[in-house]
Design a protein around this motif. Structure first.
Motif, PDB file in Angstrom:
ATOM      1  N   ALA A 172      -5.811  -4.600  -3.113  1.00 11.68           N
ATOM      2  CA  ALA A 172      -6.048  -3.771  -2.018  1.00 11.68           C
ATOM      3  C   ALA A 172      -5.364  -2.241  -2.410  1.00 11.68           C
ATOM      4  O   ALA A 172      -5.531  -1.137  -2.148  1.00 11.68           O
ATOM      5  CB  ALA A 172      -5.714  -3.988  -0.593  1.00 11.68           C
ATOM      6  N   VAL A 173      -3.944  -2.580  -2.988  1.00 10.50           N
ATOM      7  CA  VAL A 173      -3.206  -1.242  -3.341  1.00 10.50           C
ATOM      8  C   VAL A 173      -4.132  -0.506  -4.666  1.00 10.50           C
ATOM      9  O   VAL A 173      -4.458  -0.877  -5.527  1.00 10.50           O
ATOM     10  CB  VAL A 173      -1.804  -1.684  -4.051  1.00 10.50           C
ATOM     11  CG1 VAL A 173      -1.089  -0.349  -4.435  1.00 10.50           C
ATOM     12  CG2 VAL A 173      -1.310  -2.484  -3.159  1.00 10.50           C
ATOM     13  N   PRO A 174      -4.302   0.890  -4.457  1.00  8.00           N
ATOM     14  CA  PRO A 174      -5.043   1.650  -5.403  1.00  8.00           C
ATOM     15  C   PRO A 174      -4.335   2.045  -6.734  1.00  8.00           C
ATOM     16  O   PRO A 174      -3.127   1.943  -6.641  1.00  8.00           O
ATOM     17  CB  PRO A 174      -5.475   2.896  -4.577  1.00  8.00           C
ATOM     18  CG  PRO A 174      -4.333   2.859  -3.450  1.00  8.00           C
ATOM     19  CD  PRO A 174      -3.964   1.666  -3.120  1.00  8.00           C
ATOM     20  N   MET A 175      -4.931   2.010  -7.629  1.00 10.30           N
ATOM     21  CA  MET A 175      -4.514   2.706  -9.037  1.00 10.30           C
ATOM     22  C   MET A 175      -4.721   4.025  -8.916  1.00 10.30           C
ATOM     23  O   MET A 175      -6.052   4.448  -8.932  1.00 10.30           O
ATOM     24  CB  MET A 175      -4.880   1.995 -10.167  1.00 10.30           C
ATOM     25  CG  MET A 175      -4.297   2.618 -11.427  1.00 10.30           C
ATOM     26  SD  MET A 175      -4.813   1.401 -12.773  1.00 10.30           S
ATOM     27  CE  MET A 175      -3.981   2.692 -14.101  1.00 10.30           C
ATOM     28  N   PRO A 176      -3.648   4.944  -8.991  1.00 13.04           N
ATOM     29  CA  PRO A 176      -4.086   6.447  -9.045  1.00 13.04           C
ATOM     30  C   PRO A 176      -4.856   6.923 -10.637  1.00 13.04           C
ATOM     31  O   PRO A 176      -4.710   6.023 -11.361  1.00 13.04           O
ATOM     32  CB  PRO A 176      -2.831   7.256  -9.051  1.00 13.04           C
ATOM     33  CG  PRO A 176      -2.107   6.173  -9.472  1.00 13.04           C
ATOM     34  CD  PRO A 176      -2.241   4.818  -9.077  1.00 13.04           C
TER      35      PRO A 176
END
Length: 207
Positions: A183-187
């Protein structure tokens, strides 16, 4: 009597554990407001590795420049965010003009702004993978083997083993996203040229 109370307590505990829920949070979808200000890309790259974009929009709208400067510096020390001191002024300028007391001092670009992946990125003169990793702070979220915030490079290489995944990994580096590895986005790292993203992708897949 005590025995009956103990049995009842154990029964309630067992019932509670049997009803425990495994909650899966949805992928992060919030994004920072697009802007022509240089700090927009820096905030995307440096801030979303640790928290959602709602953090900025939830701050008091009358917050002055000094407030945003203190907030950005707090993220670097003591919280340990991995970005250069030279990035701070541009990040603060974007945040205060987009979410703080100086809103309207610079025009924010709406949906007409081209997606980050479509913007031509300048070449970085053929730097090697290790230089690119260091300059873009990749190792703040990744490691060679184990998972940190994002997957380890070996885990990525294992997923693409036997496949031609170089183009897909390079595109993901430049475009960012969420849901592929949690769930943690990659910029997005759209400042990288396609050639440099390909160098990084090759390095990751060789682990």
């Amino acid at each position: 009597m005590r025995m009956n109370i103990l049995i009842a307590a154990l029964a309630l505990a067992a019932a509670g554990s049997a009803c425990a829920l495994d909650i899966q949070l949805p992928p992060e979808t919030a994004a920072y407001k697009p802007s022509e200000l240089p700090g927009y890309q820096l905030v995307q790259r440096n801030c979303m590795t640790c928290h959602a974009a709602q953090y900025a929009s939830s701050q008091p709208s009358a917050s002055p420049r000094a407030y945003w400067e203190a907030t950005v510096k707090k993220m670097k020390k003591p919280f340990g965010a991995q970005f250069a001191d030279a990035d701070v002024p541009a990040m603060v300028d974007y945040l205060v003009k987009t979410y703080g007391a100086e809103r309207g001092a610079a025009a924010t670009v709406a949906a007409a702004v081209k997606p980050a992946a479509a913007v031509a990125a300048p070449s970085t003169n053929g730097k090697d993978a290790k230089t690119l990793l260091a300059e873009n702070g990749c190792m703040a979220c990744h490691a060679l083997a184990q998972r940190v915030i994002g997957p380890g490079f070996a885990e990525v290489a294992a997923r693409y083993k036997g496949k031609d995944g170089g183009a897909a990994v390079a595109a993901h580096i430049r475009q960012g996203g969420s849901g592929k590895w949690g769930a943690v986005p990659m910029p997005p790292f759209s400042q990288l040229s396609e050639a440099d993203a390909a160098v990084l992708a090759k390095y990751v897949l060789s682990r």
